[in-house]
Write a protein that holds these residues in place. Structure first.
Motif, mmCIF file in Angstrom:
data_model
loop_
_atom_site.group_PDB
_atom_site.id
_atom_site.type_symbol
_atom_site.label_atom_id
_atom_site.label_comp_id
_atom_site.label_asym_id
_atom_site.label_seq_id
_atom_site.Cartn_x
_atom_site.Cartn_y
_atom_site.Cartn_z
ATOM 1 N N ALA A 16 0.838 -1.205 0.000
ATOM 2 C CA ALA A 16 0.000 0.000 0.000
ATOM 3 C C ALA A 16 0.873 1.256 0.000
ATOM 4 O O ALA A 16 0.581 2.221 -0.711
ATOM 5 N N ILE A 17 1.943 1.231 0.783
ATOM 6 C CA ILE A 17 2.858 2.372 0.810
ATOM 7 C C ILE A 17 3.517 2.542 -0.558
ATOM 8 O O ILE A 17 3.617 3.654 -1.082
ATOM 9 N N GLU A 18 3.947 1.446 -1.138
ATOM 10 C CA GLU A 18 4.585 1.493 -2.461
ATOM 11 C C GLU A 18 3.628 2.039 -3.513
ATOM 12 O O GLU A 18 4.023 2.819 -4.387
ATOM 13 N N ALA A 19 2.355 1.646 -3.430
ATOM 14 C CA ALA A 19 1.363 2.126 -4.401
ATOM 15 C C ALA A 19 1.112 3.616 -4.261
ATOM 16 O O ALA A 19 0.832 4.304 -5.243
ATOM 17 N N GLU A 20 1.200 4.147 -3.044
ATOM 18 C CA GLU A 20 0.942 5.565 -2.814
ATOM 19 C C GLU A 20 2.198 6.423 -2.929
ATOM 20 O O GLU A 20 2.110 7.642 -2.855
ATOM 21 N N TRP A 21 3.355 5.797 -3.097
ATOM 22 C CA TRP A 21 4.590 6.562 -3.101
ATOM 23 C C TRP A 21 4.654 7.650 -4.172
ATOM 24 O O TRP A 21 5.132 8.760 -3.888
ATOM 25 N N GLN A 23 2.335 9.584 -5.280
ATOM 26 C CA GLN A 23 1.578 10.736 -4.795
ATOM 27 C C GLN A 23 2.306 11.399 -3.616
ATOM 28 O O GLN A 23 2.352 12.627 -3.524
ATOM 29 N N ILE A 24 2.877 10.604 -2.740
ATOM 30 C CA ILE A 24 3.630 11.158 -1.615
ATOM 31 C C ILE A 24 4.795 12.007 -2.140
ATOM 32 O O ILE A 24 5.020 13.134 -1.681
ATOM 33 N N GLU A 27 3.485 15.277 -3.722
ATOM 34 C CA GLU A 27 3.067 16.235 -2.701
ATOM 35 C C GLU A 27 4.276 16.844 -1.993
ATOM 36 O O GLU A 27 4.283 18.036 -1.677
ATOM 37 N N MET A 61 -3.137 12.803 -10.090
ATOM 38 C CA MET A 61 -4.492 12.645 -9.565
ATOM 39 C C MET A 61 -5.467 12.249 -10.670
ATOM 40 O O MET A 61 -6.354 11.417 -10.463
ATOM 41 N N ARG A 64 -4.984 8.609 -11.455
ATOM 42 C CA ARG A 64 -5.600 7.766 -10.425
ATOM 43 C C ARG A 64 -7.125 7.740 -10.586
ATOM 44 O O ARG A 64 -7.743 6.689 -10.466
ATOM 45 N N ASP A 68 -9.230 4.425 -11.295
ATOM 46 C CA ASP A 68 -10.318 4.021 -10.411
ATOM 47 C C ASP A 68 -11.644 3.978 -11.158
ATOM 48 O O ASP A 68 -12.479 3.117 -10.906
#
Length: 90
Positions: A16-21, A23-24, A27, A61, A64, A68
């Motif tokens: 989950a962290i890797e998937a959101e990296w 965007q992190i 930001e 964004m 994503r 989705d």
């Protein structure tokens, strides 16, 4: 304090962290650009860096949202976030 393997992130947590990296990171880049712009509002490079950071985050964004949306009911895809054509604006 003693740590056990129960305190460690699971494989799902790490995924989950890797998937959101992305965007992190986007930001974080935006915050860095905002800091540069606040430090010197007249700096042309700071303004350019801020525009690029905003654009990169918006692009991410939109990607994503499109991804989705592909997993849900059919909807219009967001692909063009540029200015509207004169005919569309009327």
């Amino acid at each position: 304090m003693r740590f056990t393997t129960a305190d460690e992130p699971t494989g799902d947590d790490l995924a989950a962290i890797e998937a959101e990296w992305p965007q992190i990171a986007a930001e974080r880049d935006l915050v860095d650009a905002e800091c540069r712009l606040l430090a010197d509002p007249a700096d042309a490079l700071a303004k350019r860096s801020h525009r690029r950071a905003v654009s990169a985050l918006l692009h991410l964004m939109v990607q994503r949202l499109n991804h989705d949306a592909g997993n849900a009911a059919p909807v219009y895809m967001l692909t063009n976030f540029g200015p509207a054509d004169a005919a569309e604006a009327a």
